[in-house]
Design a protein around this motif. Structure first.
Motif, PDB file in Angstrom:
ATOM      1  N   ASN A   1      -3.978   2.593   4.278  1.00 55.38           N
ATOM      2  CA  ASN A   1      -2.929   2.839   3.227  1.00 55.38           C
ATOM      3  C   ASN A   1      -1.525   2.379   3.880  1.00 55.38           C
ATOM      4  O   ASN A   1      -0.600   2.578   3.138  1.00 55.38           O
ATOM      5  CB  ASN A   1      -2.917   4.327   2.895  1.00 55.38           C
TER       6      ASN A   1
ATOM      7  N   MET B   1      -6.064  -5.213  -4.911  1.00 54.91           N
ATOM      8  CA  MET B   1      -5.021  -4.482  -4.628  1.00 54.91           C
ATOM      9  C   MET B   1      -3.737  -5.124  -5.083  1.00 54.91           C
ATOM     10  O   MET B   1      -3.768  -6.194  -5.401  1.00 54.91           O
ATOM     11  CB  MET B   1      -5.030  -4.532  -2.884  1.00 54.91           C
TER      12      MET B   1
ATOM     13  N   ASN C   1      -5.817   1.226  -6.688  1.00 54.63           N
ATOM     14  CA  ASN C   1      -5.984  -0.219  -7.171  1.00 54.63           C
ATOM     15  C   ASN C   1      -6.266  -0.124  -8.757  1.00 54.63           C
ATOM     16  O   ASN C   1      -5.567  -1.203  -9.280  1.00 54.63           O
ATOM     17  CB  ASN C   1      -7.178  -0.956  -6.366  1.00 54.63           C
TER      18      ASN C   1
ATOM     19  N   PRO D   1      -3.395  -2.432   6.016  1.00 52.99           N
ATOM     20  CA  PRO D   1      -4.724  -2.617   5.581  1.00 52.99           C
ATOM     21  C   PRO D   1      -5.294  -3.761   6.603  1.00 52.99           C
ATOM     22  O   PRO D   1      -6.468  -3.355   7.152  1.00 52.99           O
ATOM     23  CB  PRO D   1      -4.776  -3.213   4.209  1.00 52.99           C
TER      24      PRO D   1
ATOM     25  N   ILE E   1      -8.732   4.491  -2.630  1.00 50.41           N
ATOM     26  CA  ILE E   1      -7.826   3.176  -2.723  1.00 50.41           C
ATOM     27  C   ILE E   1      -8.498   2.632  -4.008  1.00 50.41           C
ATOM     28  O   ILE E   1      -7.544   1.982  -4.585  1.00 50.41           O
ATOM     29  CB  ILE E   1      -8.454   2.309  -1.388  1.00 50.41           C
TER      30      ILE E   1
ATOM     31  N   PRO F   1       0.826  -1.214   0.067  1.00 45.34           N
ATOM     32  CA  PRO F   1      -0.061  -0.046  -0.081  1.00 45.34           C
ATOM     33  C   PRO F   1       0.893   1.365  -0.040  1.00 45.34           C
ATOM     34  O   PRO F   1       2.000   1.068   0.286  1.00 45.34           O
ATOM     35  CB  PRO F   1      -0.739  -0.140   1.395  1.00 45.34           C
TER      36      PRO F   1
END
Length: 583
Positions: A227, A312, A302, A230, A298, A121
């Motif tokens: 972030n 992800m 992604n 997760p 997010i 992330p």
């Protein structure tokens, strides 16, 4: 990482010498400690300044260590992955297009398809990118996040206790051995700690009096966790939200209003009573708005990285390369086709680690105990914080809000232990609960007396001295990391190549039995414009194609497993030796 450093000294072993001093000389060093307490009391009069001072202390310590020792190069696969994200962001991109010859550049924890990026992330990479943009030094971002974590811990504690003790907790965080280690590597940990502290501080303030400002802080803290870590961040955030929801519903059913906090007599202050509609407008809607923005962020990250807002990069990378389960209750995955023996060897090493844990009930228990030891040893300041935790029963009994937080901390710990791997930075999102417990226990320990002697205060002071000694030895261990270690060799060779006028294409050769945790093939975000490109050896035909693609580069072969690692200049890629197949 300091695993190859000098043997670890345990200041906890000095405890037998401390106990007689506590009894026979409880006032030893009293003048010095009174001066420190006076300074803390003066600083506590302005909480905002106190938070700033704690953060500045952490930052100055990090800079001094780097200036007097050195900036340690990246060592683990994770660190290289975060640095790739940082370099990507520094170029103004969310991700990178896949390279035309990407099989030569496959590496651990890095996606090559559908885009070229790290599986992790973005929070830690963003911090490193700030350091890279400000000073061309990604480590600067690490120091800033450590300062942020220490400052947010101080801010969080001010919602739980008096500012003087909050400053103590913030400084303990800034000078904690684990924070010192985090300040000298690229792994992260401080980012997630800051996120968890913001969530817990906002949680406590909302319980006291619901304000839009604190609801926003709650959402921002959860965004940082989402972030950075997760899974652990989701568990911690879900526990906080569930606690707030249960508490809100119970208060509404019981009184028809939202009684937020009570005084010592049990009566609610008028300003601490809010109608449910007011609470909805003040807390829930602002928090929900941030959650919507978080989901959009997010999803966008992604989608740009993997082509799907719901997938992800971590998931895609595991589906492409992974065979070991991420959780101990899962089963191994089918083995994919690997192009490189080193990548396959690493995944089988991961799988062997998983299988050692689940061989039997006893091995599973032993592995769980080992995981607990890893986390507690890092949190307990070499077990020294067990001393103030002797007062934890009184601390928990005397603070009803702490009694509310402790069950959440236990559930968070259980969820974390379900993972196949556990590391200190995995626990960072929930570390704020532990910090609250430790500092509250210190407050109670200080009040203990025995036969008129203030043994609790003396024991606390002695413990803090041993903690300082432990931090000093952590610094010594970092300074004693041998510079002939492979990551130092890699950094030196890259500096030498980057200093040459010609651009370089380096084929990396590994010997049979190569340690897959010592990976050399990591490149910058923009491979084509890099001064030095590191590549894996494939078939003679593929090697020739890559040589033609980089025809203006000087050609090298790196013997990565030689002692020391050596560079051999080549005239033609046909001179490259064949490589072992991955199977």
């Amino acid at each position: 990482m300091i695993s190859n450093a000098a043997p670890v000294f345990k200041p906890f072993l000095l405890l037998p010498l401390l106990l007689p001093l506590v009894w026979w000389a409880p006032r030893l060093g009293a003048r010095l400690f009174r001066a420190i307490e006076t300074a803390l009391n003066h600083l506590a009069r302005r909480p905002g300044r106190a938070v700033l001072v704690v953060g500045l202390a952490s930052f100055v310590l990090s800079v001094i260590l780097a200036a007097t020792i050195r900036v340690v190069p990246p060592h683990t696969h994770d660190e290289f992955g975060y640095l790739l994200i940082a370099d990507t962001f520094s170029h103004g991109r969310v991700t990178n297009p896949p390279h035309a010859h990407w099989p030569h550049f496959e590496s651990v924890h890095v996606l090559q398809q559908p885009t070229y990026t790290s599986k992790y992330p973005p929070a830690q990479g963003l911090a490193l990118a700030i350091g890279q943009l400000l000073a061309r030094l990604p480590m600067l971002g690490v120091w800033l996040t450590c300062a942020l974590a220490s400052a947010t811990v101080c801010w969080m504690l001010m919602a739980w206790m008096k500012p003087r003790w909050a400053i103590v907790g913030g400084l303990l965080t800034a000078f904690h051995p684990q924070m010192i280690v985090w300040s000298q590597d690229y792994w992260g940990g401080a980012v997630a700690l800051a996120g968890g502290a913001i969530v817990l501080g906002a949680f406590r303030r909302i319980l006291r009096e619901p304000k839009t400002r604190d609801a926003i802080w709650l959402g921002l803290g959860m965004a940082i966790l989402a972030n950075s870590r997760p899974y652990e961040g989701f568990v911690f955030s879900a526990l906080v939200c569930a606690t707030l929801a249960v508490w809100f519903i119970r208060r509404r059913i019981k009184t028809g209003t939202w009684i937020v906090d009570r005084g010592a007599a049990g009566d609610a202050h008028p300003s601490a009573i809010a109608h449910p509609r007011s609470a909805l407008r003040t807390v829930i809607l602002p928090w929900a708005a941030i959650m919507v923005l978080l989901a959009a962020q997010i999803g966008y990250y992604n989608a740009r990285s993997t082509g799907s807002a719901l997938r992800m990069p971590y998931v895609v990378c595991e589906a492409t390369y992974g065979i070991a389960p991420l959780f101990i209750f899962q089963s191994p995955k089918p083995e994919p086709t690997y192009r490189h023996a080193e990548l396959r060897a690493l995944q089988h090493d991961y799988l062997a680690f998983y299988r050692r844990q689940v061989q039997s009930g006893w091995t599973l228990i032993a592995a769980t105990v080992h995981k607990i030891h890893i986390v507690l040893e890092s949190c307990l300041w070499s077990r020294l914080l067990l001393i103030p935790l002797l007062a934890a029963p009184w601390a928990i009994a005397g603070d009803r809000w702490l009694r509310l937080a402790i069950p959440g901390g236990l559930i968070f710990s259980e969820a974390m232990l379900l993972g196949t791997w556990v590391s200190p930075h995995y626990a960072a999102p929930g570390a704020a609960i532990f910090i609250v417990l430790v500092v509250t226990s210190m407050r109670w320990l200080k009040t203990f007396t025995l036969r008129g002697r203030r043994v609790g205060q003396a024991l606390l002071r002695g413990t803090l001295c041993l903690c300082a000694l432990s931090s000093i030895f952590t610094i010594v261990r970092i300074a004693q990391i041998p510079e002939d270690r492979w990551d130092f060799q890699r950094a030196r060779l890259l500096r030498q190549l980057d200093a040459t006028p010609d651009r370089n294409l380096v084929f990396v050769r590994y010997q049979l039995g190569h340690n897959p945790h010592r990976e050399w093939v990591y490149n910058s975000a923009d491979i084509d414009s890099a001064h030095t490109v590191l590549a894996r050896i494939l078939s003679p035909r593929e090697n020739a194609k890559l040589r033609e693609y980089f025809r203006g580069h000087r050609l090298w072969m790196l013997e990565a497993d030689a002692q020391p690692a050596t560079l051999v200049q080549l005239d033609d890629p046909a001179q490259l030796p064949p490589v072992a197949p991955p199977r």
